[in-house]
Design a protein around this motif. Structure first.
Motif, mmCIF file in Angstrom:
data_model
loop_
_atom_site.group_PDB
_atom_site.id
_atom_site.type_symbol
_atom_site.label_atom_id
_atom_site.label_comp_id
_atom_site.label_asym_id
_atom_site.label_seq_id
_atom_site.Cartn_x
_atom_site.Cartn_y
_atom_site.Cartn_z
ATOM 1 N N ALA A 1 38.167 -66.240 -44.495
ATOM 2 C CA ALA A 1 37.528 -65.869 -45.756
ATOM 3 C C ALA A 1 36.245 -66.645 -45.977
ATOM 4 O O ALA A 1 35.232 -66.100 -46.460
ATOM 5 C CB ALA A 1 38.493 -66.087 -46.921
ATOM 6 N N LEU A 2 36.245 -67.919 -45.653
ATOM 7 C CA LEU A 2 35.034 -68.730 -45.820
ATOM 8 C C LEU A 2 33.947 -68.287 -44.863
ATOM 9 O O LEU A 2 32.770 -68.201 -45.231
ATOM 10 C CB LEU A 2 35.384 -70.202 -45.635
ATOM 11 C CG LEU A 2 36.159 -70.852 -46.779
ATOM 12 C CD1 LEU A 2 36.697 -72.219 -46.365
ATOM 13 C CD2 LEU A 2 35.292 -70.988 -48.019
ATOM 14 N N LEU A 3 34.313 -68.020 -43.611
ATOM 15 C CA LEU A 3 33.322 -67.533 -42.652
ATOM 16 C C LEU A 3 32.715 -66.208 -43.101
ATOM 17 O O LEU A 3 31.498 -65.987 -42.963
ATOM 18 C CB LEU A 3 33.964 -67.374 -41.268
ATOM 19 C CG LEU A 3 34.163 -68.632 -40.436
ATOM 20 C CD1 LEU A 3 34.870 -68.284 -39.122
ATOM 21 C CD2 LEU A 3 32.831 -69.320 -40.146
ATOM 22 N N ARG A 4 33.547 -65.341 -43.624
ATOM 23 C CA ARG A 4 33.057 -64.033 -44.074
ATOM 24 C C ARG A 4 32.109 -64.197 -45.272
ATOM 25 O O ARG A 4 31.040 -63.576 -45.316
ATOM 26 C CB ARG A 4 34.252 -63.153 -44.450
ATOM 27 C CG ARG A 4 33.894 -61.704 -44.718
ATOM 28 C CD ARG A 4 35.130 -60.816 -44.720
ATOM 29 N NE ARG A 4 36.134 -61.309 -45.636
ATOM 30 C CZ ARG A 4 37.321 -61.790 -45.267
ATOM 31 N NH1 ARG A 4 37.638 -61.862 -43.988
ATOM 32 N NH2 ARG A 4 38.199 -62.197 -46.165
ATOM 33 N N ALA A 5 32.486 -65.070 -46.200
ATOM 34 C CA ALA A 5 31.633 -65.283 -47.380
ATOM 35 C C ALA A 5 30.314 -65.933 -46.997
ATOM 36 O O ALA A 5 29.270 -65.657 -47.591
ATOM 37 C CB ALA A 5 32.375 -66.145 -48.402
ATOM 38 N N ALA A 6 30.350 -66.804 -45.995
ATOM 39 C CA ALA A 6 29.155 -67.566 -45.608
ATOM 40 C C ALA A 6 28.045 -66.685 -45.042
ATOM 41 O O ALA A 6 26.880 -67.112 -45.002
ATOM 42 C CB ALA A 6 29.525 -68.642 -44.596
ATOM 43 N N THR A 7 28.367 -65.476 -44.630
ATOM 44 C CA THR A 7 27.322 -64.578 -44.104
ATOM 45 C C THR A 7 26.325 -64.206 -45.205
ATOM 46 O O THR A 7 25.194 -63.793 -44.912
ATOM 47 C CB THR A 7 27.921 -63.300 -43.520
ATOM 48 O OG1 THR A 7 28.654 -62.599 -44.548
ATOM 49 C CG2 THR A 7 28.859 -63.613 -42.375
ATOM 50 N N ASP A 8 26.717 -64.358 -46.472
ATOM 51 C CA ASP A 8 25.822 -64.043 -47.600
ATOM 52 C C ASP A 8 25.242 -65.281 -48.247
ATOM 53 O O ASP A 8 24.522 -65.178 -49.259
ATOM 54 C CB ASP A 8 26.573 -63.224 -48.659
ATOM 55 C CG ASP A 8 27.025 -61.861 -48.141
ATOM 56 O OD1 ASP A 8 26.260 -61.260 -47.353
ATOM 57 O OD2 ASP A 8 28.122 -61.411 -48.516
#
Length: 298
Positions: free
Chosen positions: A290-297
């Motif tokens: 979840a953190l990796l996915r959010a970090a793309t933005d």
């Protein structure tokens, strides 16, 4: 080889101290010492060097920890799988710097709460503190601005943070247009400084990267939370160096003014760290993803 002895050994290796390991294991310090000595007798080699403050692993100790720790963590994951099925949730213990955890990490992890994840956060003063606590077993996941060394912790780059030199409009108006480009950091010596620590970690890093010098002034205001630094700076306390993600809104609404726009702005990288092998645990893996996915933005 007795798995209980290995578990005690890995805990001591991560904690760096018989006393801290005993507290983590719920054992007495003499019991921990006795178990380590028993394991050393079985192996015929010392595993730790005793020092005034804690212990340091020998090369044999380091090798054994790197080989044994992932397997022990995997066994714990298997043993705790039934708890996941029965309770329907797990608690994630997250550590990191207060402003990043508050502004970035917690909002990204909140959707997992609806899926049964419980969250407990530890706001730490330094990345070293977060990584030490992770290695000692106090946390499941740590967000740090330093990449851990060795094989006991596994780190994944999360995002880069751009640093911006800012001040309130009142202070910014005192600087003539383009004066910083012409004269550099010497111009800023007339402005008070707002920082998180007396050592000026953000200002010193910015000065080294942009001006190739050290800041001459001491801090006028010290507040150990970047959100407090932002508010003090916007209120007119002086200049500060802040992460862009934290001050973008204040810049957009005119509460802060960027004093300089260097061609290559200073950056700082955030890492997600876990104990090696623990990404096999579903609740840690979900949070990590979840953190990796959010970090793309970010």
């Amino acid at each position: 080889m007795d798995l209980a002895l290995l578990r005690t050994f890995v805990t001591v290796h991560r904690a760096g101290s018989f006393t801290r390991a005993a507290a983590l294991l719920g054992l007495s310090q003499p019991a921990v010492t006795s178990q380590i000595r028993a394991l050393e007798r079985q192996l015929g080699r010392p595993l730790f060097l005793r020092q005034a403050r804690g212990v340091t692993p020998t090369t044999t100790g380091d090798e054994l920890a790197h080989r044994a720790a992932p397997h022990l963590d995997a066994l714990v994951a298997i043993a705790e799988a039934n708890l996941d099925q029965e309770a329907g949730s797990r608690t994630l213990h997250l550590a990191g710097l207060p402003e990043f955890v508050s502004v970035r990490a917690l909002p990204a992890l909140t959707p997992l709460v609806a899926q049964g994840l419980a969250l407990r956060t530890s706001m730490v003063g330094t990345s070293e503190e977060a990584l030490d606590g992770l290695a000692a077993g106090h946390h499941d996941l740590a967000i740090a601005t330093a990449r851990p060394r060795g094989g006991l912790l596994t780190a994944t780059p999360l995002c880069d943070e751009e640093h911006v030199l800012v001040a309130s409009p009142r202070w910014a108006a005192r600087l003539a247009p383009g004066v910083l480009l012409r004269k550099g950091a010497v111009v800023l010596e007339q402005l008070p400084v707002v920082e998180v620590h007396e050592s000026l970690p953000f200002v010193a890093r910015y000065w080294a990267a942009v001006f190739e010098s050290k800041p001459a002034a001491a801090a006028t205001v010290v507040a150990p939370d970047l959100r407090a630094v932002l508010e003090a700076t916007a209120s007119g306390a002086g200049l500060a160096v802040l992460p862009r993600y934290l001050c973008d809104d204040a810049l957009e609404h005119g509460r802060l003014v960027a004093l300089l726009d260097p061609p290559v702005p200073p950056l700082r990288t955030y890492f997600m760290a876990v104990r090696t092998g623990t990404l096999a645990l579903p609740h840690i893996a979900r949070a990590h993803e979840a953190l990796l996915r959010a970090a793309t933005d970010w």
